[in-house]
Scaffold this active site. Structure first.
Site, mmCIF file in Angstrom:
data_model
loop_
_atom_site.group_PDB
_atom_site.id
_atom_site.type_symbol
_atom_site.label_atom_id
_atom_site.label_comp_id
_atom_site.label_asym_id
_atom_site.label_seq_id
_atom_site.Cartn_x
_atom_site.Cartn_y
_atom_site.Cartn_z
ATOM 1 N N ASP A 101 43.094 42.225 32.557
ATOM 2 C CA ASP A 101 43.420 40.814 32.718
ATOM 3 C C ASP A 101 44.327 40.374 31.567
ATOM 4 O O ASP A 101 44.356 41.015 30.509
ATOM 5 C CB ASP A 101 42.114 39.996 32.720
ATOM 6 C CG ASP A 101 42.350 38.514 32.886
ATOM 7 O OD1 ASP A 101 43.159 38.130 33.754
ATOM 8 O OD2 ASP A 101 41.723 37.735 32.143
ATOM 9 N N ASP A 142 37.672 38.838 31.062
ATOM 10 C CA ASP A 142 36.760 37.980 30.308
ATOM 11 C C ASP A 142 35.941 37.047 31.192
ATOM 12 O O ASP A 142 35.048 36.366 30.706
ATOM 13 C CB ASP A 142 37.524 37.145 29.273
ATOM 14 C CG ASP A 142 38.489 36.162 29.921
ATOM 15 O OD1 ASP A 142 39.227 36.575 30.848
ATOM 16 O OD2 ASP A 142 38.512 34.991 29.521
ATOM 17 N N ASP A 197 44.898 36.574 30.389
ATOM 18 C CA ASP A 197 44.454 35.421 29.597
ATOM 19 C C ASP A 197 43.123 35.695 28.914
ATOM 20 O O ASP A 197 42.120 35.988 29.559
ATOM 21 C CB ASP A 197 44.356 34.182 30.481
ATOM 22 C CG ASP A 197 45.672 33.889 31.189
ATOM 23 O OD1 ASP A 197 46.725 34.233 30.643
ATOM 24 O OD2 ASP A 197 45.634 33.331 32.298
#
Length: 150
Positions: free
Chosen positions: A8, A118, A10
């Site tokens: 990922d 996250d 961000d």
């Protein structure tokens, strides 16, 4: 055949807070709570500590792809994300992330062995491989991810 690792962007590769910090105060106030709608914000962000080096190390053993979600209401996000990868990893065909960006709101549709993310949103909670939950006690940083995967 190498195992597939999706990463990922961000708050995994990219430090989202660093982009917010670069906004002027007026913009910070206006977009409080929905900073991802600020045009160009994704291009302002710095890499997470050790993220660039970690991707290069993982690419020696795994087939690496960036699997990120782009906000639906801020089209600059789509462009900013590819330009961010080109800035930090290069745009040449021998770059470790050359043509390896996938933008999707349904991460579970991608088949692979690991997803480093996250959050549990956008299909991460339904990913059929192993979810490495970045930023948690088990995987607080990139070194912990490298220790686990290498």
């Amino acid at each position: 055949m190498k195992k597939i690792v999706y990463i990922d962007m961000d708050n995994v590769l990219v430090d989202f807070a660093s982009g917010i910090a670069k906004l002027d105060q007026k913009t910070q106030i206006e977009y409080d709570g929905h900073y991802d709608d600020v045009e160009g914000i994704f291009g302002l962000m710095d890499p997470m500590p050790n993220a660039i080096e970690a991707v290069h190390k993982l690419a020696e053993k795994y087939d690496i792809y960036v699997l990120s979600t782009a906000t639906w209401y801020n089209s600059s996000c789509w462009t900013d994300k590819i330009e961010w990868i080109q800035k930090y990893f290069g745009l040449e065909s021998d770059s470790v992330l050359y043509k390896r960006l996938i933008l999707s709101h349904h991460k579970n549709l991608n088949m692979g062995d690991y997803l480093i993310d996250d959050r549990l949103r956008n299909g991460a909670d339904k990913f059929t491989g192993e979810h490495i939950h970045f930023g948690t006690d088990k995987f607080p940083n990139w070194q912990s991810v490298l220790d686990y995967l290498l």
